[in-house]
Scaffold this motif. Sequence first.
Motif, PDB file in Angstrom:
ATOM      1  N   GLU A 203     -16.889  32.985 -11.034  1.00 40.61           N
ATOM      2  CA  GLU A 203     -17.837  32.919 -11.276  1.00 40.61           C
ATOM      3  C   GLU A 203     -18.980  32.756 -10.308  1.00 40.61           C
ATOM      4  O   GLU A 203     -18.488  31.394  -9.554  1.00 40.61           O
ATOM      5  CB  GLU A 203     -18.836  33.358 -12.721  1.00 40.61           C
ATOM      6  CG  GLU A 203     -20.586  33.213 -12.757  1.00 40.61           C
ATOM      7  CD  GLU A 203     -21.308  32.544 -14.055  1.00 40.61           C
ATOM      8  OE1 GLU A 203     -20.848  32.625 -15.185  1.00 40.61           O
ATOM      9  OE2 GLU A 203     -22.429  31.967 -14.036  1.00 40.61           O
TER      10      GLU A 203
ATOM     11  N   SER B 176     -15.269  36.981 -14.590  1.00 41.16           N
ATOM     12  CA  SER B 176     -14.603  37.266 -15.008  1.00 41.16           C
ATOM     13  C   SER B 176     -13.672  35.882 -15.781  1.00 41.16           C
ATOM     14  O   SER B 176     -13.984  35.220 -15.057  1.00 41.16           O
ATOM     15  CB  SER B 176     -13.966  38.267 -14.018  1.00 41.16           C
ATOM     16  OG  SER B 176     -12.970  37.891 -13.090  1.00 41.16           O
TER      17      SER B 176
ATOM     18  N   SER C 220     -10.497  36.025 -18.548  1.00 39.85           N
ATOM     19  CA  SER C 220      -9.124  36.547 -19.132  1.00 39.85           C
ATOM     20  C   SER C 220      -8.840  35.387 -20.107  1.00 39.85           C
ATOM     21  O   SER C 220      -8.647  34.173 -18.997  1.00 39.85           O
ATOM     22  CB  SER C 220      -8.512  37.593 -18.124  1.00 39.85           C
ATOM     23  OG  SER C 220      -7.796  37.142 -17.011  1.00 39.85           O
TER      24      SER C 220
ATOM     25  N   THR D 290     -14.973  41.468 -17.451  1.00 39.10           N
ATOM     26  CA  THR D 290     -15.996  40.931 -16.012  1.00 39.10           C
ATOM     27  C   THR D 290     -17.325  41.122 -16.127  1.00 39.10           C
ATOM     28  O   THR D 290     -17.246  42.446 -17.746  1.00 39.10           O
ATOM     29  CB  THR D 290     -15.795  42.725 -14.952  1.00 39.10           C
ATOM     30  OG1 THR D 290     -15.984  43.901 -15.910  1.00 39.10           O
ATOM     31  CG2 THR D 290     -13.935  42.516 -14.489  1.00 39.10           C
ATOM     32  N   TYR D 291     -18.339  40.821 -16.278  1.00 42.71           N
ATOM     33  CA  TYR D 291     -19.583  40.933 -16.852  1.00 42.71           C
ATOM     34  C   TYR D 291     -20.196  40.731 -15.310  1.00 42.71           C
ATOM     35  O   TYR D 291     -20.182  40.234 -13.900  1.00 42.71           O
ATOM     36  CB  TYR D 291     -19.751  39.881 -17.298  1.00 42.71           C
ATOM     37  CG  TYR D 291     -19.532  38.719 -17.227  1.00 42.71           C
ATOM     38  CD1 TYR D 291     -20.692  37.598 -15.919  1.00 42.71           C
ATOM     39  CD2 TYR D 291     -18.631  38.155 -17.178  1.00 42.71           C
ATOM     40  CE1 TYR D 291     -20.454  37.050 -16.191  1.00 42.71           C
ATOM     41  CE2 TYR D 291     -18.520  36.725 -16.638  1.00 42.71           C
ATOM     42  CZ  TYR D 291     -18.948  36.389 -16.201  1.00 42.71           C
ATOM     43  OH  TYR D 291     -19.217  34.912 -15.325  1.00 42.71           O
TER      44      TYR D 291
ATOM     45  N   GLY E  91     -14.525  46.009 -20.743  1.00 44.57           N
ATOM     46  CA  GLY E  91     -13.406  45.108 -21.024  1.00 44.57           C
ATOM     47  C   GLY E  91     -13.561  46.478 -22.050  1.00 44.57           C
ATOM     48  O   GLY E  91     -13.495  47.196 -22.851  1.00 44.57           O
TER      49      GLY E  91
END
Length: 144
Positions: A81, A91, A93, A105-106, A117
């Motif tokens: 981040e 992101s 995972s 991802t944001y 996603g």
Amino acid sequence: MAAIKATASEDHPISLDLDNLGNYKMFKLSLCLLAALMLANVHADNINRDAVITREDSVSADPEGNYNYAFETSNGIQVQEAGNANGNTGSFSYISPEGESIAVTYVADENGYQPQGAHLPTPPPIPEAILRALEYNAAHPPQQ
């Protein structure tokens, strides 16, 4: 509210205390929550018992508020981040308990949290008739 007490027989008293009914419900809810948390902790502990951080990078916020961090773990979790006072992007995972790779991802800014996603649900397509109706309404605004 007054307590209501009744006795069915000398050997088997029945007591209903309406003043403490809310406390009883809260106690039951607390027990259920505690049991759920214990179960989740046991499940998570079994999945990630031996996980260790394999990489960790972090830059503390500078005077303008800019920062970033990232880390990875031995069980496949990856997080990164970067952001500032105006928002952040990042992101993460991981591998789900079902073995599926989950990646998100944001962006989080003045428009809120906006994740993306492949596993996230998407709205169904707008039906053709509705699209035509919207186009008609846009082309023919109401007369005033």
